[in-house]
Structures are given as C-alpha cells and as structure tokens.
Design an enzyme around this catalytic site. Structure first.
Site, PDB file in Angstrom:
ATOM      1  N   GLY A  13       0.765  -1.051   0.097  1.00  0.00           N
ATOM      2  CA  GLY A  13      -0.092   0.120  -0.038  1.00  0.00           C
ATOM      3  C   GLY A  13       0.960   1.232   0.139  1.00  0.00           C
ATOM      4  N   SER A  39      -0.169  -4.034   5.498  1.00  0.00           N
ATOM      5  CA  SER A  39       0.126  -3.963   6.899  1.00  0.00           C
ATOM      6  C   SER A  39       0.975  -2.724   7.459  1.00  0.00           C
ATOM      7  CB  SER A  39       1.090  -5.143   7.194  1.00  0.00           C
ATOM      8  OG  SER A  39       1.501  -4.948   8.618  1.00  0.00           O
ATOM      9  N   VAL A  45       8.577   2.876   1.198  1.00  0.00           N
ATOM     10  CA  VAL A  45       9.455   3.609   0.934  1.00  0.00           C
ATOM     11  C   VAL A  45       9.321   4.980   0.633  1.00  0.00           C
ATOM     12  CG1 VAL A  45      11.500   3.919  -0.890  1.00  0.00           C
ATOM     13  CG2 VAL A  45      10.833   1.627   0.109  1.00  0.00           C
ATOM     14  N   VAL A  47       8.514   6.533  -2.448  1.00  0.00           N
ATOM     15  CA  VAL A  47       9.491   6.917  -3.622  1.00  0.00           C
ATOM     16  C   VAL A  47       8.895   8.145  -4.052  1.00  0.00           C
ATOM     17  CG1 VAL A  47       9.961   4.750  -4.515  1.00  0.00           C
ATOM     18  CG2 VAL A  47       7.896   5.739  -5.098  1.00  0.00           C
ATOM     19  N   LYS A  78       7.304  22.447  -9.704  1.00  0.00           N
ATOM     20  CA  LYS A  78       8.831  22.152 -10.429  1.00  0.00           C
ATOM     21  C   LYS A  78       9.033  22.227 -11.889  1.00  0.00           C
ATOM     22  CE  LYS A  78      11.833  17.789 -10.911  1.00  0.00           C
ATOM     23  NZ  LYS A  78      11.811  16.540 -10.573  1.00  0.00           N
ATOM     24  N   THR A 344      12.197   9.286 -11.791  1.00  0.00           N
ATOM     25  CA  THR A 344      11.374   8.623 -12.701  1.00  0.00           C
ATOM     26  C   THR A 344      10.756   7.514 -11.898  1.00  0.00           C
ATOM     27  OG1 THR A 344      13.546   7.330 -13.223  1.00  0.00           O
ATOM     28  CG2 THR A 344      12.946   8.829 -14.766  1.00  0.00           C
ATOM     29  N   TYR A 431      13.903   8.261 -31.378  1.00  0.00           N
ATOM     30  CA  TYR A 431      12.880   7.130 -31.007  1.00  0.00           C
ATOM     31  C   TYR A 431      11.646   7.911 -30.604  1.00  0.00           C
ATOM     32  CZ  TYR A 431      15.083   7.725 -26.183  1.00  0.00           C
ATOM     33  OH  TYR A 431      15.396   8.116 -25.115  1.00  0.00           O
TER      34      TYR A 431
END
Lengths: 514, 488
Positions: A13, A39, A45, A47, A78, A344, A431
């Site tokens: 989560g 839990s 983390v 991120v 930003k 990213t 590309y």
C-alpha cells in the site's frame, strides 16, 4: 487460459499500491472488485518526492483537481532539476521540462549553438530555455497553449510528500469501493496446474483469493520474484549507487521551483523543497563511502534542522526481466529500481498502471498481452537506464575512484551508439517510445559537456553575426517574458488560498502541451 | 569539417527530379547536378500524407498542382474484396470521436460491431463514397473541431505533366541537368570527390551522390549491395501498368479491387484512369492477351520486394525505388520519397562523412521501409480473408501486432510507424471479420447514452457530405476560375 477477471488483488500500500488502486477504482467497472492488502507494521519507501509532468496527466485522468492536490500533498512547483558538480567540479546546469531555443531555417537550434560554441562565443545552453530562466529567477506561470509566443515550450511538475500522496489516493480509492485489508502476509498460494497465484494467506488465517494480482510489495517483490521466480537484471555495473539515506529538514527559504542533484565523490545528494519541509537524501555507492560517513555528510549539508531520524535504503539498480508473469504484474519497486536522479520512480509506476489498463486482460490466452506489456516496460526501463548512465559517463571529474570508474566504464551498446552519433554529428538518436527525448539528451550532453561535438554544417551558411543576433534576441525575449511572471511562491500561495477549479491542460510529455 | 557543396543526383524519372528540387529548395547554396535521361513512363502517382511537404517544395497551392498535373482529389481508397464480398473506404482521416477513456474504434467494437459500417463515421471516406470533395477552406471534422492549415485531401497526379513540371522547376531553381550517367560513382577516398561519367563522356564530380533511379527490375538487381528480400511475403507477383484515356472520372477515390487471383489499383485522373494490375503470371498473361490495350504487354514485369540493408554507404545514398520496394498501393512512392527526403535533410551530412550518420540514417530508413512493408502485408492479409491461421506467414513483428490488436484492441508501440497508428487501426477495423477484445473500462458516458452519441457523429458527417460539392463540379469551377497563367 483465464476466465474473465473480476477480482484484482494489490499487495502493498505504498505509492505504487495506492496509485494502482485509485486507477483501478476509476476505470474498472463496478462489477470488478479491487482489494488492497497492506500492513501498517511495514513501512513504505515513499518513492518519488520529486516528480515529472506526467503526474499531472495521471491526476487529470483520475479527475483530481490541482488545488486540492497541492494542498493535500504539500506540493510545490517544479520546472526541472539542477545538476551541480556533475560535468566538472564547480559547474551547474538545469535539465528543464522544456526545450531550448527554436529552429532557424528548419535547422534545430542546438546546431547553431554548437557552431557558436566551436567559435568560443556561446552563452550557456540552458539560458535558451524558458523553464530554466524561470527556475533561476524563481518565477512561475502556467504554460500557455498558444504556440505563438513560445510560452507553451515548457511544462511543470511538483515536489510532493509521497506519504501524503499515498494517503490522498487511499481516500480516493476507498471512496470508490476499493477494499483495504490490514494484515501481514503469511503465504502465497498458487494453482498446482498453471502455477498462477490463487490466493494470499494472511497471518490472521484469512485467505484473500483473486483472479489477478498486482505486486506492489517493494524491493522484495514477494509475488513476482519470491513466488514466481522472475529473475532480476542487474545493472549495477553501470549504476554504482546501491544505498540511500534520507533525512527531512526544516524549510529555511521559499521553495525553489526545481530539484537539486548535487554530485559528490561517492554519488549525489538531493534536495527537494516542499511546502512544510525540505526533503534531503544522499545516494551513494557502498564501496565508495560508509553509511555513517554518508549520513554525516548529508547532515552537514542540510539547510535546516533535521525533522526525523535518517531512513537508510539498500537497493540494486536493475529490473525484473519480466514485469508480468502468469497472472501477476509488478508495479513500482517490485518491478525494478532506478535511482531517483531524474525523478522517474512515480513515472514508472504510472506507466505500469496505464499499460496494465490498456492491455487489461480479458478471457483467453494472456501470453500475447503479457509479451507486449513486458516489451513496452522493458523499453521504458532501458531507455531511462541509458539516460541515467549518461550523467555519470560524460564527466570530467576524476577526484575519486567512483568518478574515475564512471568515466572509463564500458557502456551498454545502445548508449555507446547514441553518444558516438552525437559527438560525430550533433544529432540525437531518434526514437518515438520512451520518456526522454531530444531536449533532455541535449540538456545533459551540453550541460555537462560531452567534448568536441560536430554539428550540421548548414548553419555555416548563416553569418556569425546573424546567428549571434538571433541568439541574443531569443535571450532578451526570454528575459522579458520571465520578468513579467510572478514569483513562484506567490503563485503557489495564491493557488492554495484560491477557490474554484484550476485545471491546467495536461499531456503525457515532459516538454509541454502543444 | 565543411558543408556539403555539391550533390549529383542520378535518375530517370520524377523521383530524381523531385529529389533534386527538394534538395535545392531546402539548401539554397548547394550545387545540384541532375543526371537525367527521361524514361517515358505514364500513369499516375498519388500523394496524400505528404502533400503539404510537396506543395512547400514546389511553392504551389493544391489547386495549382491539381490543375498543372491533370490531377484529381484523393480522399480515400475504396478497397473492394471480391472474394469475400466486402468493401471499405479507407481514409487517412479520423474515424469518429474518442471517448475520454476509450478510442472510437474500441467504442465501435463495443457497441456497434458487427452491424454498423466503420467508414460511415469518417467524413472523407463518405465524401469519397459519394464522389464529393471537401470545402478545403472551411472543413469541419466530425469532431466539430476546425482543422486549419491542413490538407484534407491528397492528389492523384498524372506522371507525364508532373514530370514536366518538375523538370521546368529544376531549371528554374538552377539545377544543372546533364546526360544520364553511364559509369556509376566511383569511390576513391573520403578526401576526393565522387566522380561519374555521363553518356557523352563528360566527367562530373560531386561531394555526394544520390541514386534516385526508377528501377523496373526490382530491388534485388542492385549490384554490390546486401538486400533484405521480402518477395516471399508478397508471393510470386507480376505486374503491369495501363493508362486508359477516357472522360473525366468523377470519383475522387482510387479503388483497390482484390479478387482471388489478382489485384487492380485504379487511379482516376482528369483525362483517364491509370491502372496497375498485380497477379500471378498466368492471370496477367491471359489478361494481356485479351486486353485491347496492347501497350500493356510491354510493361509486364515480375514484382520483387525488399530494401537495401545499407541505403547510405560512404558518399552514396539510394532513395526511392533504388533503395526500397515495400509496396506502393497503400503508401504511395511519392509519400515514401518525401519521408526519405525529410530523413535525409534532418541528418544532412558534412565533409568528411561520419559513418555514424549513415548508420543512423540506415537504421531509421530501414525501419521506415519495414513499417511500410508491414502496412501493405497487413492489407493483403486482411483482404485475403484475414485468417488467423495465416498469421504465421507474416513478419514476426506484424504478426504480434495483429495478435495484440485482436486481444486488446490496441497496437503495440513501434519506434517508427508509418503511416500513423490510426491508419493501421482503421484498416483493421474496416476489413476485419473477427471480434476484438477491448479493455472493459468504465466509460465517461452511461451505456444508454451511446446511441445518441453515435447518431450525433453520423449526423455531423452526413451534414458535411450533403453540403460538399461533387468533385466534377468543383474541379470544373476551379479550372474556370483560375487564370491560365503558368505558375512559374
């Protein structure tokens, strides 16, 4: 072969888990059940405190109003990332969310700049970017959609509190009938015949059955790696950093509209300004510095008083060789990890979710969709990987073993070819798929300095005085445009106190809407 | 390092003329020498996607080019499948309007398939069907959005006046036109200019040589070059071309008529119809024997398909038919050549030549050729029944794309896709016979609102078509209203 999916189980989560749950809640019909298992005993983390403009696209898809978002996640604006000491000690440049200059006579601007550079008369390349000039002067305005005056040639993102973003999306998802199950995972059960995941056994003894499973369990990749044994593609020979330590601190000045990535002899340090604090972290190679020294260096370089205990992370750069295996997709850190040098992480989560919805499996053989999904995610990862490696490779720094290794390391063939093409011709490899396009590659190539670069010699048809005059005009125009913009913090405060809806146009692009 | 000063263009048709004119127009101080000995070809060439680029090179309006080249408007292909009794108007323009969540073709599949016709939802397809043309100045798309500064139709051009126009324009631009080169460019070393002898024995030198020859024999005839041979994908095809003069053909639609053993591409011009027949040798021999048009016999040839592995080698570059034959029915030679030119100009070389530049060009060009080839193979496969069991005969990437499309209603990403993905999807939607799966996502509208949504699109399309002029009347008005001054 699978029957029609009706029950989606998300394991984990954090940011990835709740972004996935929110998207499923929004886009899957009501007869689909979405369950998220997490839990509170297991930390996340968190991120991606720094994001890229694609997050606006994602929020817009979900119908999230920008002002509510800014307030909920303590966001600031930003416009790009400032890289300090990367090309050489004492040098700095900004990789903006926008392009540089404009073509003259159908030849891209950077060829003129390279020509002027060869003559020793070129101003810094990033001074031709509206987003850079705005960032340096700490000014901000929303991009315009009208292409005539050039004020559309940039985009913007946010610095956010990722923990708050996850909570914000949790509320969003639960309001839309996503079921959250609190508890620790005990076992993962698989179907004896197909090997597909059939259910999650919880410590409490409960069983959570599902048709399709999304692994958002972080670095462990409990479903994809531990249960389904999908191997890891290790890229740590190119991206040496394998540790990070994060410490938030008090905010001591109005937030700057850019992230800072300051290169160090062992890695780099980030600084991310939020409304209520500044996020800081040191990303480093454990072979170049100890955890204690990295932390000490980080604490020494904080702007303000630390607000929390340090949070250490260990990681290996790379990705799972498949992001989708059997009836399981990994999204977020469970699918791979690339250091947050170019912000990213949330983008890759987002791509994982959007491609999952685009390829949302129906009945029948999933292998076709699985292969297509895995191919597209591989392309995303590999192209971001190459772009990150570029930052380490094109440097004049030789003040530590870390940088000497980076300077001399052998590159992936794809990146080797790109750099060779650019040096020999001034052209950026083209590309259509992937995050970073020509403006980004140019920002890093020319911001860090890639050595002698040839250019399109058609620019020599224009007299130097004409070229320099055009450049001067471009810079003056940018200066005037930026001078007329309000200060970033004023815009932010006005937005936070404003009522009503301010829904800016969005696009899945780094460089602007039009 | 210095700029390229001179280019020698080799060729014998409109291809080389267009290459020479484009380069001279884009790079004014470039010395362009054209080695040219016209091969008398007749017939038609179409331009659709790259019309704006062509007009920019020629400094002409669409109407002027139409008038000067005996042209007609080109809005859509009418693809007719006689074997399976299907037909479809295939346009490069938008079909329908997308929901915020799903694309129109997914909505079509979800709510309208198989009863409705996909091409009912495309303005240019419907205009084409009724022999009408769009009001180019004030076109409103089905979506209701004003699309200005775009060309809403392409053009079919008669090759003979088109070639003459280009030759005149080349002279006007100051291009030196010399006799056909008989001795191909000899590579010496990078410091020495390329040399070539023309048929009169004169020696010509240039920094760079571009071979834009019209080569009838096919790609495999190119000497000293590795080729990707794709002929086996297309089958053992023979072809012949025929121009039948008749009255002005009122239909602004080129038709592609497929039967079990042959294919006929008919392009209507103001003075006649240009036909291209493809089929096996027995069928075409029989056709030629029975045809009252004996001239057709002279052009019977075996079609081969493929591309050079390295169209750019050293100081020599092959363009057009000298570089690739990926099929020309769904993407015209002219459209493809304009794409190649854009690629070349975007990667314009300097002296000394950088191998990495040629490598990048070759990478992009061969990817482009493969994409065009796959578009044609997709068309052939669809028109020949689109049997899933036949998918194995397609190139791997294309096969996977079709499989993904059937399983998810979307095409996977390609790094270089030409034409655009929307055109591939409309071809797939127009000619498919199987249901596709689509992501069962929640839509912005309730299901019961969709009938009105679809009807509103149809009404808009019908309104535009009803108010559009017939092509015959439109062109006649155009010709009358324009003065007869030469454009240049």
């Amino acid at each position: 072969m699978f029957n029609e999916l009706k029950k989606i189980i998300i394991l984990g989560g954090g940011t990835a888990g709740w972004m996935t749950a929110a998207a499923c809640a929004k886009f899957l019909p009501e007869n689909y059940q979405v369950v998220l298992v997490e839990s509170e005993q297991i930390g996340t983390v968190g991120v991606g405190e720094a994001t890229i403009p694609h997050i606006r696209y994602f929020n817009n898809m979900l119908g999230i109003e920008e002002r509510a978002f800014l307030s909920a996640v303590k966001a600031t604006y930003k416009l790009g990332i400032q890289f300090i000491d990367w090309g050489s000690l004492g040098a700095a440049y900004i990789h903006p969310f926008g392009s540089h200059g404009y073509p003259v006579g159908s030849i891209d601007f950077h060829h003129y700049w390279l020509s002027a550079m060869a003559s020793g008369v070129a101003p810094a390349f990033d001074q031709f970017s509206l987003a850079v000039v705005m960032a340096e002067k700490k000014r901000f305005a929303f991009p315009e959609t009208n292409a005539i005056n050039g004020k559309n040639a940039f985009s913007y993102a946010y610095h956010i509190d990722a923990g708050r973003y996850a909570k914000f999306l949790r509320k969003y998802a639960e309001e839309r009938n996503v079921v959250r199950i609190e508890g620790r995972l005990s076992h993962v059960m698989t179907d004896a015949t197909s090997g597909a995941i059939s259910s999650l056994q919880m410590d409490s003894g409960a069983t959570v059955e599902g048709d399709f499973f999304i692994d958002c369990s972080g670095f462990r990749a409990i479903l994809l790696a531990e249960k389904l044994s999908v191997p890891f593609d290790d890229w740590s020979n190119w991206l040496l950093c394998d540790r990070a330590v994060a410490v938030p601190c008090e905010r001591v000045e109005p937030p700057k509209p850019y992230t800072v990535a300051h290169a160090k002899p062992w890695g780099w340090q980030w600084r991310i300004p939020l409304q209520h604090r500044t996020g800081n972290g040191m990303v480093y190679s454990s072979s170049a510095i100890t955890d204690e020294d990295a932390l000490q260096n980080l604490l020494t370089n904080l702007d303000g008083y630390p607000l929390a205990d340090p949070n250490f992370l260990k990681f290996t750069a790379g990705r799972r060789k498949k992001n989708w295996e059997k009836n399981c997709i990994a999204i977020g850190l469970s699918s791979g990890f690339l250091e947050p040098l170019e912000s990213t992480s949330i983008y890759l989560i987002q791509q994982g979710i959007l491609k999952f919805l685009e390829y949302f499996p129906g009945t029948g053989d999933l292998s076709t969709l699985r292969d297509a999904y895995n191919n597209e995610m591989e392309t995303e990862y590999v192209r971001i990987r190459d772009f990150l490696i570029l930052h380490y490779k094109i440097t004049k720094r030789n003040d530590s073993e870390f940088w000497r290794y980076c300077q001399n390391m052998a590159l992936p063939e794809s990146l080797e070819r790109s750099i060779e093409l650019f040096r020999a011709t001034g052209h950026v490899e083209r590309y259509q798929n992937g995050l970073f396009m020509s403006p980004s590659w140019l920002a890093v190539y020319l911001g860090q300095g890639v050595g002698k670069v040839n250019f399109d010699t058609r620019v020599l048809n224009y007299p130097d005085a004409f070229v320099l005059g055009e450049m001067q005009k471009m810079r003056e125009k940018l200066e005037l445009q930026v001078q007329a913009m309000p200060m970033t913090n004023d815009v932010l405060e006005a937005e936070l106190s404003a009522t009503g809806i301010n829904q800016q146009p969005v696009a899945a692009s780094l460089y602007g809407v039009v | 390092m210095r700029g390229l000063e001179s280019v020698l263009v080799l060729g014998n048709s409109w291809h080389s003329l267009l290459v020479a004119c484009s380069l001279k127009k884009k790079i004014a101080n470039l010395k362009v020498t054209l080695s040219y000995n016209e091969l008398k070809t007749n017939g038609a060439v179409s331009v659709r996607r790259e019309l704006s680029s062509l007009l920019s090179v020629l400094e002409l309006t669409q109407e002027s080019l139409l008038r000067l080249c005996d042209g007609t408007y080109f809005l859509a292909h009418h693809i007719v499948d006689e074997s399976y009794g299907r037909e479809f108007y295939w346009s490069v323009d938008d079909y329908g309007i997308s929901d915020e969540v799903q694309d129109f073709h997914q909505l079509f599949e979800r709510f309208l398939w198989p009863e409705a016709r996909y091409d009912d939802f495309c303005v240019t397809a419907q205009l084409s069907k009724y022999g009408k043309v769009i009001d180019l100045q004030r076109h409103v798309s089905a979506a209701g959005a004003q699309k200005k500064e775009q060309n809403y139709s392409g053009l079919h051009l008669n090759i003979i006046p088109f070639t003459r126009l280009l030759l005149r324009y080349a002279t006007y631009l100051g291009i030196t036109v010399v006799n056909e080169v008989t001795a191909p460019c000899k590579e010496k070393n990078e410091a020495v200019k390329g040399e070539a002898l023309d048929s009169a024995g004169a020696r010509h030198t240039a920094d760079f040589v571009i071979d834009a020859s019209y080569i009838q024999e096919g790609i495999s005839s190119e000497p000293n070059q590795d080729v990707h041979d794709w002929t086996h994908y297309f089958g053992n095809q023979y072809a012949t071309r025929l121009f039948v003069a008749n009255d002005f053909n009122p239909n602004p639609t080129s038709s592609l008529v497929f039967s079990s053993d042959s294919l006929v591409n008919a392009i209507p011009l103001r003075t006649g119809v240009a036909y291209e027949y493809l089929g096996n040798k027995i069928v075409l021999d029989k056709f030629l024997t029975q045809s009252p048009h004996s001239a057709a016999k002279k052009t019977l040839r075996q079609n081969t398909y493929g591309c050079l592995c390295r169209p750019w080698q050293g100081r020599k570059l092959a363009l057009g038919l000298a570089a690739a034959r990926p099929g020309n029915l769904l993407v015209s030679e002219l459209d493809l050549l304009m794409q190649e030119l854009a690629l070349l100009i975007g990667l314009w070389p300097s002296v000394p030549f950088q191998p990495s530049l040629a490598q990048e060009y070759n990478r992009l060009a061969t990817t482009l050729y493969c994409s065009v080839r796959d578009m044609h193979l997709l068309g052939y496969w669809l028109i020949q029944g689109g049997e899933l069991s036949d998918l194995q005969s397609l190139p791997t990437e294309l096969r996977k794309e079709v499989e993904v499309f059937i399983a998810s209603s979307r095409l996977p990403h390609r790094d270089e896709r030409y034409p655009a993905a929307a055109e591939w999807i409309s071809l797939l939607m127009g000619l498919k016979k199987w249901p596709i799966h689509f992501p069962p996502l929640r839509l912005e509208r309730a299901d019961n609102e969709f009938p009105d949504f679809f009807q509103s699109i149809l009404n808009k399309v019908r309104e535009i078509v009803a108010n559009a002029p017939q092509q015959v009347a439109h062109i006649n008005d155009l010709l009358r209203s324009q003065n007869n001054h030469a454009e240049r």
